[in-house]
Design a protein around this motif. Sequence first.
Motif, PDB file in Angstrom:
ATOM      1  N   MET A  75       1.066  -2.610  12.311  1.00 57.27           N
ATOM      2  CA  MET A  75       1.217  -2.926  13.808  1.00 57.27           C
ATOM      3  C   MET A  75       2.572  -2.996  14.232  1.00 57.27           C
ATOM      4  O   MET A  75       2.843  -3.214  15.410  1.00 57.27           O
ATOM      5  N   ASN A  76       3.542  -3.361  13.381  1.00 57.55           N
ATOM      6  CA  ASN A  76       4.839  -3.854  13.770  1.00 57.55           C
ATOM      7  C   ASN A  76       5.069  -5.021  14.507  1.00 57.55           C
ATOM      8  O   ASN A  76       5.556  -4.822  15.730  1.00 57.55           O
ATOM      9  N   THR A  77       4.458  -6.176  14.134  1.00 58.22           N
ATOM     10  CA  THR A  77       4.369  -7.415  14.800  1.00 58.22           C
ATOM     11  C   THR A  77       5.489  -8.426  14.638  1.00 58.22           C
ATOM     12  O   THR A  77       6.137  -8.218  13.357  1.00 58.22           O
ATOM     13  N   SER A  78       5.699  -9.387  15.473  1.00 57.24           N
ATOM     14  CA  SER A  78       6.439 -10.453  15.100  1.00 57.24           C
ATOM     15  C   SER A  78       5.655 -11.590  15.454  1.00 57.24           C
ATOM     16  O   SER A  78       4.726 -11.713  16.181  1.00 57.24           O
ATOM     17  N   SER A  79       5.920 -12.903  15.039  1.00 54.65           N
ATOM     18  CA  SER A  79       4.927 -14.013  15.176  1.00 54.65           C
ATOM     19  C   SER A  79       6.001 -15.412  15.435  1.00 54.65           C
ATOM     20  O   SER A  79       7.270 -15.211  15.127  1.00 54.65           O
ATOM     21  N   SER A  80       5.451 -16.181  16.218  1.00 55.68           N
ATOM     22  CA  SER A  80       6.466 -17.175  16.860  1.00 55.68           C
ATOM     23  C   SER A  80       5.241 -18.583  17.205  1.00 55.68           C
ATOM     24  O   SER A  80       4.232 -18.229  17.431  1.00 55.68           O
ATOM     25  N   MET A  81       5.940 -19.632  17.370  1.00 58.10           N
ATOM     26  CA  MET A  81       5.118 -20.697  18.048  1.00 58.10           C
ATOM     27  C   MET A  81       5.601 -20.823  19.597  1.00 58.10           C
ATOM     28  O   MET A  81       6.807 -20.631  19.848  1.00 58.10           O
ATOM     29  N   LEU A  82       4.493 -20.802  20.244  1.00 60.83           N
ATOM     30  CA  LEU A  82       4.968 -20.613  21.750  1.00 60.83           C
ATOM     31  C   LEU A  82       5.919 -21.732  22.322  1.00 60.83           C
ATOM     32  O   LEU A  82       6.743 -21.641  23.119  1.00 60.83           O
ATOM     33  N   ASN A  83       5.816 -22.984  21.644  1.00 64.46           N
ATOM     34  CA  ASN A  83       6.544 -24.088  21.999  1.00 64.46           C
ATOM     35  C   ASN A  83       8.159 -23.900  21.809  1.00 64.46           C
ATOM     36  O   ASN A  83       8.970 -24.618  22.431  1.00 64.46           O
ATOM     37  N   ARG A  84       8.279 -22.884  20.985  1.00 68.67           N
ATOM     38  CA  ARG A  84       9.725 -22.490  20.518  1.00 68.67           C
ATOM     39  C   ARG A  84      10.350 -21.306  21.545  1.00 68.67           C
ATOM     40  O   ARG A  84      11.619 -21.064  21.374  1.00 68.67           O
ATOM     41  N   ILE A  85       9.441 -20.840  22.331  1.00 69.03           N
ATOM     42  CA  ILE A  85       9.869 -19.964  23.270  1.00 69.03           C
ATOM     43  C   ILE A  85      10.239 -20.457  24.628  1.00 69.03           C
ATOM     44  O   ILE A  85       9.397 -21.468  24.952  1.00 69.03           O
ATOM     45  N   PRO A  86      11.164 -20.300  25.327  1.00 69.77           N
ATOM     46  CA  PRO A  86      11.616 -20.770  26.346  1.00 69.77           C
ATOM     47  C   PRO A  86      10.672 -20.796  27.354  1.00 69.77           C
ATOM     48  O   PRO A  86       9.941 -19.782  27.644  1.00 69.77           O
ATOM     49  N   GLU A  87      10.435 -21.897  28.355  1.00 74.27           N
ATOM     50  CA  GLU A  87       9.214 -21.870  29.450  1.00 74.27           C
ATOM     51  C   GLU A  87       9.420 -20.555  30.285  1.00 74.27           C
ATOM     52  O   GLU A  87       8.323 -19.985  30.789  1.00 74.27           O
ATOM     53  N   ILE A  88      10.483 -20.249  30.625  1.00 67.31           N
ATOM     54  CA  ILE A  88      10.661 -19.067  31.657  1.00 67.31           C
ATOM     55  C   ILE A  88      10.117 -17.689  31.168  1.00 67.31           C
ATOM     56  O   ILE A  88       9.599 -16.946  31.596  1.00 67.31           O
ATOM     57  N   GLU A  89      10.545 -17.713  29.655  1.00 64.49           N
ATOM     58  CA  GLU A  89      10.054 -16.470  29.043  1.00 64.49           C
ATOM     59  C   GLU A  89       8.689 -16.642  28.902  1.00 64.49           C
ATOM     60  O   GLU A  89       8.065 -15.447  29.055  1.00 64.49           O
ATOM     61  N   ARG A  90       8.082 -17.755  28.801  1.00 68.02           N
ATOM     62  CA  ARG A  90       6.621 -17.706  28.621  1.00 68.02           C
ATOM     63  C   ARG A  90       5.872 -17.496  29.999  1.00 68.02           C
ATOM     64  O   ARG A  90       4.819 -16.785  29.940  1.00 68.02           O
ATOM     65  N   MET A  91       6.423 -17.787  30.928  1.00 63.22           N
ATOM     66  CA  MET A  91       6.155 -17.439  32.157  1.00 63.22           C
ATOM     67  C   MET A  91       6.114 -16.073  32.740  1.00 63.22           C
ATOM     68  O   MET A  91       5.175 -15.483  33.233  1.00 63.22           O
ATOM     69  N   SER A  92       7.082 -15.527  32.058  1.00 62.08           N
ATOM     70  CA  SER A  92       7.372 -14.014  32.276  1.00 62.08           C
ATOM     71  C   SER A  92       6.242 -13.341  31.357  1.00 62.08           C
ATOM     72  O   SER A  92       5.804 -12.214  31.963  1.00 62.08           O
ATOM     73  N   MET A  93       5.934 -13.704  30.336  1.00 61.39           N
ATOM     74  CA  MET A  93       4.896 -13.194  29.516  1.00 61.39           C
ATOM     75  C   MET A  93       3.563 -13.270  30.209  1.00 61.39           C
ATOM     76  O   MET A  93       2.656 -12.454  29.962  1.00 61.39           O
ATOM     77  N   CYS A  94       3.384 -14.391  31.010  1.00 60.34           N
ATOM     78  CA  CYS A  94       2.114 -14.519  31.698  1.00 60.34           C
ATOM     79  C   CYS A  94       2.210 -13.536  32.722  1.00 60.34           C
ATOM     80  O   CYS A  94       1.021 -12.753  33.135  1.00 60.34           O
ATOM     81  N   GLU A  95       3.264 -13.175  33.281  1.00 63.02           N
ATOM     82  CA  GLU A  95       3.261 -12.016  34.455  1.00 63.02           C
ATOM     83  C   GLU A  95       2.976 -10.591  33.927  1.00 63.02           C
ATOM     84  O   GLU A  95       2.404  -9.829  34.500  1.00 63.02           O
ATOM     85  N   ARG A  96       3.154 -10.323  32.667  1.00 63.54           N
ATOM     86  CA  ARG A  96       2.912  -9.165  31.822  1.00 63.54           C
ATOM     87  C   ARG A  96       1.618  -9.342  31.132  1.00 63.54           C
ATOM     88  O   ARG A  96       1.313  -8.274  30.418  1.00 63.54           O
TER      89      ARG A  96
END
Length: 345
Positions: free
Chosen positions: A59-80
């Motif tokens: 699958m070629n994936t990456s993993s992360s904790m959401l709280n380590r991702i900047p809020e604006i990037e998380r909101m951009s993920m929401c839009e996608r």
Amino acid sequence: MWYDNVELSTEYNYISSKIRFARNFDDTLFPNKLTDIEAKKLVENTLGELSNISVDLGMNTSSSMLNRIPEIERMSMCERKILNDTLAKKETPTGLILNDSEDISIIINGDDHIRLQTMSSGIKLYDLLDKANKIDDYIEEHFNYAFNDKYGYLTTYPTNIGTGMRASILLHLPASNKNKGFSKLIANAGRFGVSIRGLHGEGRENFGTLYEISNSKTLGISEREIIDTVTKVANQLNENERKLREAEALGEVQRIAREDEAYKAYGLLKYARKFNLRDAMNCLSLLMKGCADGFIQIESPHKLYSIMLGIQTSSILNMAGSPLSEDYIEIRRAEYIRENIGKLK
């Protein structure tokens, strides 16, 4: 990315398809009952157990904790549509496994212990179900799911109990959006076991004229019955849209009006220096319609939906890398469109 290749025509107005599973682990408190320490341990343990998923499933994936991702990037993920609004703002420990093309995502300790999602352009629910089942089986090899012989998969929200599956299809319906009977059809959709909602507003205020059809029942119905129901309603909406679009261009005057509409939209998109989101989405919708019906030709019509995602406010802010005033957001939005809209053919 998967959304860079959305092909539309008068007969085919399907933007995308999505399958989503909600799952919980047996003998483990649901996410809303966990302390932060327990939630962090669960997320870390799950990410550890699934650390070989890329190799095992290719699958070629990456993993992360959401709280380590900047809020604006998380909101951009929401839009996608990778996250929902609740997940994007969630502060308790939550994990994310995401593949490179963003068509597969696994949320750990969101509303449920596992939220598995597969996406694609077009109408491909059965293909997505097969892909989701493969990943779901892999996860179940590592964890026992909370399952009841009578009720099915046990989920945080009762509306997901049963299959735990949501199937949805996104359509571009600009002609239907103007039709007087369309709002009544949406209101009555529940009788068929589905819901129809505008992606960016309701009724004629749905700018971009994108509509999502999804199942409203998960209990007492099989996965394939859900897909058949959602597909049947989506196909009917697509057929209604086709008839309306063909009727709009029956005479020479009507055809010229449609062509004029598309070229005016392109002109605004190509040369405007400021754009609010509503106007930009409506112009892109008109251009998508004109390209799909053959009234205008541009270099990359299959990327118009990708532009729709790219001009959302959080995506503009994320690309800018710093806070912007509303005026500068509109300036950057217009710049992004000009850079990506392509030339006339």
